[in-house]
Design a protein around this motif. Structure first.
Motif, PDB file in Angstrom:
ATOM      1  N   UNK A  78      71.732   7.775  93.879  1.00  0.00           N
ATOM      2  CA  UNK A  78      72.399   8.957  93.345  1.00  0.00           C
ATOM      3  C   UNK A  78      73.983   9.017  93.646  1.00  0.00           C
ATOM      4  N   UNK A  79      74.174   8.810  94.994  1.00  0.00           N
ATOM      5  CA  UNK A  79      75.634   8.718  95.286  1.00  0.00           C
ATOM      6  C   UNK A  79      76.437   7.853  94.701  1.00  0.00           C
ATOM      7  N   UNK A  80      75.984   6.787  93.930  1.00  0.00           N
ATOM      8  CA  UNK A  80      76.700   5.905  93.237  1.00  0.00           C
ATOM      9  C   UNK A  80      76.769   6.088  91.752  1.00  0.00           C
ATOM     10  N   UNK A  81      76.166   7.285  91.235  1.00  0.00           N
ATOM     11  CA  UNK A  81      76.326   7.556  89.935  1.00  0.00           C
ATOM     12  C   UNK A  81      77.752   7.516  89.494  1.00  0.00           C
ATOM     13  N   UNK A  82      78.013   7.265  88.237  1.00  0.00           N
ATOM     14  CA  UNK A  82      79.331   7.241  87.647  1.00  0.00           C
ATOM     15  C   UNK A  82      79.712   5.775  87.186  1.00  0.00           C
ATOM     16  N   UNK A 117      74.802  11.079  84.647  1.00  0.00           N
ATOM     17  CA  UNK A 117      73.741  10.138  84.253  1.00  0.00           C
ATOM     18  C   UNK A 117      74.094   9.222  82.915  1.00  0.00           C
ATOM     19  N   UNK A 118      74.920  10.194  82.006  1.00  0.00           N
ATOM     20  CA  UNK A 118      75.244   9.146  80.917  1.00  0.00           C
ATOM     21  C   UNK A 118      76.418   8.334  81.022  1.00  0.00           C
ATOM     22  N   UNK A 145      66.787  14.693  79.036  1.00  0.00           N
ATOM     23  CA  UNK A 145      67.797  13.636  79.673  1.00  0.00           C
ATOM     24  C   UNK A 145      67.503  12.431  78.906  1.00  0.00           C
ATOM     25  N   UNK A 146      66.293  11.904  78.497  1.00  0.00           N
ATOM     26  CA  UNK A 146      66.269  10.588  77.975  1.00  0.00           C
ATOM     27  C   UNK A 146      66.751  10.685  76.460  1.00  0.00           C
ATOM     28  N   UNK A 147      66.561  11.854  75.865  1.00  0.00           N
ATOM     29  CA  UNK A 147      67.129  12.116  74.469  1.00  0.00           C
ATOM     30  C   UNK A 147      68.556  12.082  74.397  1.00  0.00           C
ATOM     31  N   UNK A 148      69.078  12.660  75.483  1.00  0.00           N
ATOM     32  CA  UNK A 148      70.488  12.599  75.672  1.00  0.00           C
ATOM     33  C   UNK A 148      71.128  11.262  75.876  1.00  0.00           C
ATOM     34  N   UNK A 149      70.599  10.390  76.508  1.00  0.00           N
ATOM     35  CA  UNK A 149      70.910   9.265  76.962  1.00  0.00           C
ATOM     36  C   UNK A 149      71.067   8.268  75.288  1.00  0.00           C
ATOM     37  N   UNK A 152      73.638  10.078  73.060  1.00  0.00           N
ATOM     38  CA  UNK A 152      75.334   9.523  73.335  1.00  0.00           C
ATOM     39  C   UNK A 152      75.406   8.169  73.285  1.00  0.00           C
ATOM     40  N   UNK A 153      74.516   7.225  73.480  1.00  0.00           N
ATOM     41  CA  UNK A 153      74.932   5.662  73.604  1.00  0.00           C
ATOM     42  C   UNK A 153      74.181   4.868  72.566  1.00  0.00           C
TER      43      UNK A 153
END
Ligand code: NAD
Length: 278
Positions: A78-82, A117-118, A145-149, A152-153
């Motif tokens: 989690x802390x490494x997201x981005x 997460x995106x 969240x899955x749908x957003x990935x 958007x990508x």
């Protein structure tokens, strides 16, 4: 017996039965992963946060198995997201594992409030493009969240790793995943070894097949199409869990185990809810 494999939407395959190492100390991980390989497992599930990627790496290095013979998953914490921090964290995990190429990299938790997460997913897409990782997926997401990935990508996760066991069988998320071409992987597949392995229905089915309750639960996961990664640090249980491949349930058994689900009663979940966990 070799585990059956399932095929991802990117064309790669994953052994359906794997071995998980959450809550296993680094030095113990080296020993038990070696035992898992000896028992027949070829698929290992670790994560940066488990603190045992190095031990898993030592077990791989001394196994005598080639990269083509094994399947290794690790997860972005989690802390490494981005975007940039994901690229860095990935290389650090690879150094600890001692691998050239990873089979599967997962975002460990969606972290909806952090809401990175995106961008994190875009970094996984880049790592796959660069050939550093063969397949990319996520863990602990919601359908939204899955749908957003995807929206958007345009890149659909290969797999979604979620809490899933007979008391919390995740029917909706499994069906959503299947409709998008996302495989479902079950974490805490034995319910962390609690009440589920004492369940009378499970015990009855175990007696019928001259199997153990853990084997019956693993056989249920395999029968309903899950990728499944039971954990044990006891060599006899590691072997027992692998031998679940030889247990074949009939449709009556599967229906009975499906009937144990407690989701409708608002119960069954052991771990955090990804929708609100940050
Ligand atoms: P699990 O459901 O696999 O249960 C493991 C426990 O069950 C053992 O510690 C032991 O007490 C018992 N057990 C195992 N085999 C047994 C047997 N044959 N007979 C009797 N008891 C037995 O629990 P888990 O470790 O939480 O989940 C498995 C793996 O899933 C983890 O090691 C990890 O790799 C993964 N996981 C991922 C996440 C995530 O957030 N993505 C979260 C939890 C776990």
């Amino acid at each position: 017996t070799l585990s059956p494999t399932l095929t991802f939407n990117d064309g790669n395959t994953i052994p359906q039965l794997g071995y998980g190492v959450w809550q296993v100390e680094d030095d113990v991980a080296e020993k038990v992963v070696r035992q898992a390989f000896e028992a027949g497992f070829r698929h290992i599930d670790t994560a940066k946060i488990y603190g045992n990627e190095a031990g898993v790496g030592r077990a791989i290095a001394s196994s005598g198995l080639t990269p083509e013979q094994i399947f290794i998953t690790t997860k972005l914490w989690n802390a490494d997201q981005g975007y940039e921090s994901t690229l860095t964290a990935f290389e650090e995990s690879m150094d600890r594992l001692g691998l050239e190429t990873l089979d599967l990299y997962l975002i460990h938790w969606m972290q909806p409030k952090q809401d990175k997460y995106v961008d994190t997913w875009k970094a996984l897409i880049e790592l796959q493009k660069r050939g550093r990782v063969k397949s990319i997926g996520v863990s602990n997401f919601t359908a939204e969240g899955l749908q957003r990935l995807i929206d958007e990508t345009g890149v659909v996760p290969a797999i979604h790793q979620i809490e899933l066991h007979p008391y919390f069988s995740q029917r909706e998320l499994r069906e959503f995943g299947a409709s998008k071409g996302i495989l479902t992987q079950a974490w805490s597949p034995l319910g962390q070894g609690g009440e589920l392995l004492e369940d009378a229905t499970v015990a009855g089915i175990a007696a019928k097949h001259q199997a153990t309750p853990a084997q019956v639960v693993i056989a249920w996961h395999l029968a309903i199409g899950n990728v499944v990664i039971p954990k044990s640090v006891t060599e006899s249980r590691i072997r027992e869990n692998y031998a679940a491949l030889d247990v074949t349930l009939d449709s009556e058994d599967i229906d009975a185990i499906n009937g144990l689900d407690r989701t409708a009663a608002g119960e069954g979940r052991i771990g955090p809810d990804p929708a609100v966990s940050d």
